[in-house]
Structure formats: structure tokens, C-alpha cells
Scaffold this active site. Structure first.
Site, PDB file in Angstrom:
ATOM      1  N   ASP A  18       0.824  -1.217   0.000  1.00  0.00           N
ATOM      2  CA  ASP A  18       0.000   0.000   0.000  1.00  0.00           C
ATOM      3  C   ASP A  18       0.858   1.268   0.000  1.00  0.00           C
ATOM      4  OD1 ASP A  18      -1.826  -1.758   2.521  1.00  0.00           O
ATOM      5  OD2 ASP A  18      -2.166  -1.816   0.356  1.00  0.00           O
ATOM      6  N   GLU A  75     -11.047   0.315  -3.899  1.00  0.00           N
ATOM      7  CA  GLU A  75     -10.504   0.832  -2.624  1.00  0.00           C
ATOM      8  C   GLU A  75      -9.261   1.671  -2.924  1.00  0.00           C
ATOM      9  OE1 GLU A  75      -9.690  -2.814  -0.489  1.00  0.00           O
ATOM     10  OE2 GLU A  75      -8.561  -3.657  -2.145  1.00  0.00           O
TER      11      GLU A  75
END
Ligand code: 6LW
Length: 527
Positions: free
Chosen positions: A15, A186
Site C-alpha cells: 500500500d 478501494e
């Protein structure tokens, strides 16, 4: 030209969120249940990267006690505006049920490698919070909306203005993007370029269907039109590609104006689906055509990319020996959920040694005495030497290969009923503990040396007594059970598993009376 080797951040570094400020690049990555929270790596040339700091160092910033495996700090968003660095992060409390409990916080600083502020609570409607600074001075918060109704989960990308003066969200909350046809939308990041707003998202789920998607609009509140050749980065269409799971990206520019993207990826061990190094950070060049960003050389992640400049990759010093003589252990080490404190971990108690006070079991989601570092090479040898005086089977200490409370392999020094030294190899697979080997040393040793060889999917423990002669103990152990891929699917029911394999030191005293163990050194050798 300079050559950048992927992954730029090896081992469990997912991420990625990146900023470039005056030629210094900083990447923030997720740390989940590991403390301190959020890894910050720095580079001045995109070729060489170093782990510099972890901002979430205080309980007031991050309380991880009791969070489930693979909960805690998900997907930070690092941004910079007019001299201030901003970090948004989720502290996911649970991910097991239909509700997830995902508070998002904001901290700020002017020195990203120094102290950060105490957190401002922003919103808990979903994870992957993100902050965008518009050129009209307004700031916008985005996150995914968790929708638990009718078996949904991913409810689209929501957006609301953030008021930095009153430190709260204001105005209308908009659902600006329901996702492309890939779905599972997302990881939102917003950019403004040539009069358009560009919304980058992670889609397809963070496993083998993962993708970096992008859409654009003239209006920040949408509607957003999906890229004509979406996704711009992914390996979902090429299962044989050596870099899989490519997704969750972030765009940035160099001081010279070149565009690139960082994103996460996984490297399965040959012929298997197991990425034992977890989700790592990769990089690709980006070019603009007809108002759309395209990955140079197509959407597949590359082993290397060429960039301008003449930087050379420094020697990958793969031998790190920590002798516990310093004031603090090296930045590579993390503890599990709990802040370090003198009552359970100390470098000052005994000269040149680390004391771990025995505390809760390896099943505990609260106060384990465990200090470990992520593995960053497919072939690793770690060695330590410890002094311990167990008198009961509830006293344990040693060297551990750890994924989560349900998956680990442990070379454990304990005691037999004669209070003599007993060595056991214990494994935990889907929460079931099995004894793989045991040996009684027939007396009480004062020191033991321990070693583990983690070679792709095979793990082997060794030990030596004071005579210095090394012996193997136990069978070859299953290295693949310490991977996201195994943990997510082994039980037949999907389980959240987003971290990576660690190797480290631990001590348990299940009587609750705090028997200590002392470690002289920890050596990590990656090949
Ligand atoms: C993260 C989400 C994702 O919050 O995985 O890769 C989640 N995509 O954006 C955990 O890393």
C-alpha cells in the site's frame, strides 16, 4: 541513465503512498499489527532506498492492543502541502465479521522523520482514507465506503471536504465513484493535472486479481469517467508473470517533471502461489497520451526500469549483526501490538544484551514479548545466542519464524520435569500447535545458540551449546504457511491476511511471574 531494480522496497511493504519534496522521495507503507506504525522509506534518486522512521510511536497515536491478526494500520496516505506533511491512516479494529470498525486519523508534521502530532479523528465509514489538497486551498478527504447491507462490502469511493481550521469534515458527503467493471474498489488517491481531476483506485482485491485503475472528471465531485484502457498497471491477465498482485498505486512527479507510479506487488516462489516475502513496493514509469496516464511498456510490472540520472545501486548489505550494545535496536525491528517499555524489553538491564521478560503466549492479541524483523530475501539465515533459566514447561524463549498468532515455527528453549534444558521445535498451522521435535540436554545449559535457515519454502532450525558445535533439530518445516496466500485460503474460508513473514526473538512465562531471557546478538543474512 540509471537503473531502478524492483521491488524498491522488498519484504512486507504494501500500500505505498509517496511524496517528492525538493528532490527527496518518501514512501509510507502499511504495518498492520506491528509497532511502531507506518514505515517511512527515503530516497534521493529512486534507486537507493533506506528505512528511516515509523511515525506512530505513541499509544496516543496508535493503540493496537487486542486488534486481530492483519488488523491495525492499513494503507496510509502521505501528502505534502505548503511545508506540512500529512498522514492519514486507518486503525482497523476487526475484519472478521460483517462490520469492520475502521477509524481513520490524521497526523501532521513539518519534519517527517521527527515527531508527528497527536491524531485527529476524521471518520470511520471505511478504510483507505486519503487527503487531497486542491489548488484553491480546499482539502478533500476520500475513503472507501464499507456497505454491510445485503452481503455487499465495497460501497464505492466517498468524498467530503476537510476543514483544517476546525479539524473536521464539513459539507455534503458525496459518493463520487462506484468503481470500474473490475470492482472491489478501494485505495483512492486524487490528483489534478491539466484541468482534470484524476482518481486512482486499487481494484480487483489485493490478491491475484489486483489492479491500478484510474478515472477522470472536470469536476472534483464527479462524475468520473474510467480510463479507456483501464487498468493501467496489473498482472491479473498474465498469471505466469513473475510479479503478481500489482495494484494499490500512487502517482508522483520527479523534480524534472517525469511521472511515475509506485504500487504493491507479490513475487510467488517459482511454480507456487506463495509470496513468502509478502506484498512489496514496486515502481513503473508513466506517460501521458490524450489526457490519460499510461504505464510505459504496458501494464505489467517490470524487474527494472530506466530513469534519467546516473545513480548506482549501493551494495545490498545483506549481513546485519545487531549486538544489542546500542541505546536502541535497529530500525528494522518491530514489536507486536505493544509499545516497548522497560518492564518487558530492555537494553539497559545487562551490558550488551537484550532482556525480554516472559509474558503472554504466542496466541495473545495483547502483550507478547516478541521483537522481530520482516524477511526481505528469499533465502535467509538468522542466528542468535541467549541465556535463559527455565525451570518449568510454562517457561519458553527462543527464535521464531512468525506470520500471525495462528501461523509460526518456533525453536523453543523450555524445561523438562527434571528442570533440565529441553529444546522443542513447535509449529502452528491454522491455530493447531504441533511438536515437531524435542531434545533433552540432560543438564541445565547456561547459554544456547540458535539458527534458522529460511530458504524459499523450506525452514530448518539448528542449535549449539557452549561447545559451539551446531546440530540440526527437527525436520524441514513448511515455509509456505507463513504467506498471505496460504493463510487466506488454508482453512477453506477466506481469512484476512495482509502482512508477511518475520524472524525474531520471543519469551513467554505463562505463570505470569516474568522470567527473563537475555539475547547477546541477532544476525540476519539475506542471499
Ligand atoms: C488495503 C487495501 C488493499 O487497505 O489491501 O491492496 C488493504 N489493497 O487498499 C490492506 O493492505
Amino acid at each position: 541513465m540509471a537503473i531502478v531494480h524492483n521491488p524498491i522496497l522488498s519484504g512486507f511493504n504494501p500500500d505505498p503512498s509517496i511524496v517528492q519534496v525538493n528532490g527527496q522521495y518518501i514512501i509510507a507503507t502499511s504495518t498492520f499489527e506491528w509497532f511502531p506504525g507506518i514505515q517511512l522509506h527515503r530516497s534521493f534518486d529512486l534507486v537507493n532506498w533506506e528505512l528511516v522512521a515509523r511515525p506512530l510511536r505513541r499509544k496516543s497515536q496508535l493503540d493496537l492492543l487486542g486488534v486481530g491478526d492483519s488488523c491495525g494500520v492499513w494503507a496510509p496516505c502521505l501528502s505534502y502541502h505548503e511545508g506540512v506533511y500529512y498522514l492519514i491512516y486507518s486503525n482497523v479494529k476487526n475484519f472478521a465479521g460483517v462490520w469492520k470498525d475502521t477509524p481513520n486519523y490524521l497526523i501532521t508534521t513539518e519534519d517527517p522523520f521527527g515527531d508527528w502530532s497527536d491524531p485527529i479523528f476524521i471518520d470511520a465509514s471505511g478504510f483507505d482514507g486519503s487527503l487531497f489538497h486542491d489548488d484553491d486551498g480546499r482539502k478533500w478527504y476520500l475513503s472507501l465506503l464499507l456497505d454491510h447491507r445485503e452481503g455487499k462490502l465495497f460501497g464505492g469511493i466517498m468524498q467530503q471536504e476537510y476543514d483544517p481550521v476546525n479539524q473536521c469534515l464539513i459539507g455534503r458527503r458525496n459518493l463520487i465513484f462506484s468503481g470500474s467493471e473490475i470492482g472491489i474498489t478501494e485505495g483512492p488517491h486524487l490528483y489534478k493535472h491539466n484541468g482534470y481531476y484524476y482518481l486512482m483506485t486499487a481494484e480487483g482485491g489485493t490478491e491475484y486479481g489486483h489492479a491500478v485503475s484510474i478515472a477522470r472528471s472536470r469536476n472534483i465531485e464527479g462524475p468520473y469517467l474510467v480510463h479507456p484502457e483501464n487498468p493501467i498497471i496489473s498482472s491479473r491477465e498474465v498469471p505466469s508473470h513473475p510479479i503478481q498482485k500489482a495494484g494499490h498505486g500512487d502517482l508522483f512527479q520527479t523534480p524534472e517533471g517525469d511521472w511515475l507510479a509506485v504500487f504493491l506487488g507479490g513475487r510467488p516462489v517459482a511454480e507456487t502461489q506463495y509470496c513468502t516475502l509478502g506484498r512489496e513496493t514496486f515502481i513503473k514509469k508513466i506517460e501521458w497520451r490524450e489526457g490519460w496516464p499510461y504505464a510505459v511498456n504496458g501494464p505489467l510490472p517490470e524487474n527494472t526500469i530506466e530513469i534519467s540520472g546516473n545513480a548506482e545501486k549501493g551494495s545490498d548489505t545483506t549481513m546485519h549483526t545487531t549486538r544489542f550494545e546500542e541505546e536502541h535496536w535497529p530500525v528494522e525491528f518491530q514489536t507486536l501490538r505493544d509499545l516497548p517499555s522497560e518492564d518487558w524489553i530492555s537494553l539497559r538491564d545487562r551490558k550488551s544484551s537484550l532482556r525480554l521478560t516472559g509474558r503472554e503466549s504466542l496466541s495473545s492479541l495483547h502483550r507478547q514479548s516478541l521483537l522481530a524483523r520482516r524477511i526481505q530475501h528469499f533465502n535467509v539465515v538468522c542466528t542468535t545466542r541467549l541465556q535463559f533459566a527455565p525451570t518449568h514447561f510454562q517457561h519458553m524463549s527462543g527464535l521464531i519464524c512468525y506470520y500471525n498468532t495462528q501461523h509460526w515455527h518456533y525453536l523453543c528453549w523450555t524445561a523438562n520435569d527434571l528442570k533440565h534444558t529441553r529444546l522443542e521445535v513447535l509449529s502452528c498451522d491454522q491455530g493447531k500447535v504441533s511438536k515437531r521435535a524435542k531434545t533433552d540436554l540432560g543438564r541445565t545449559a547456561s547459554h544456547l545458540s540458535m539458527r534458522v535457515r529460511y530458504d524459499h519454502l523450506r525452514i530448518q532450525f539448528e542449535f549449539a551449546t557452549e561447545d559451539g558445535l551446531w546440530s540440526k533439530i527437527g525436520p524441514t518445516l513448511e515455509g509456505h504457511i507463513l504467506s498471505d496466500d496460504y493463510v487466506q485460503h488454508a482453512s477453506g474460508k477466506y481469512r484476512a491476511a495482509f502482512t508477511g513473514a518475520f524472524i525474531g526473538l520471543c519469551c513467554q512465562d505463562l505463570t505470569g511471574h516474568g522470567l527473563p531471557s537475555y539475547f547477546d546478538y541477532f544476525q540476519y543474512q539475506g542471499m
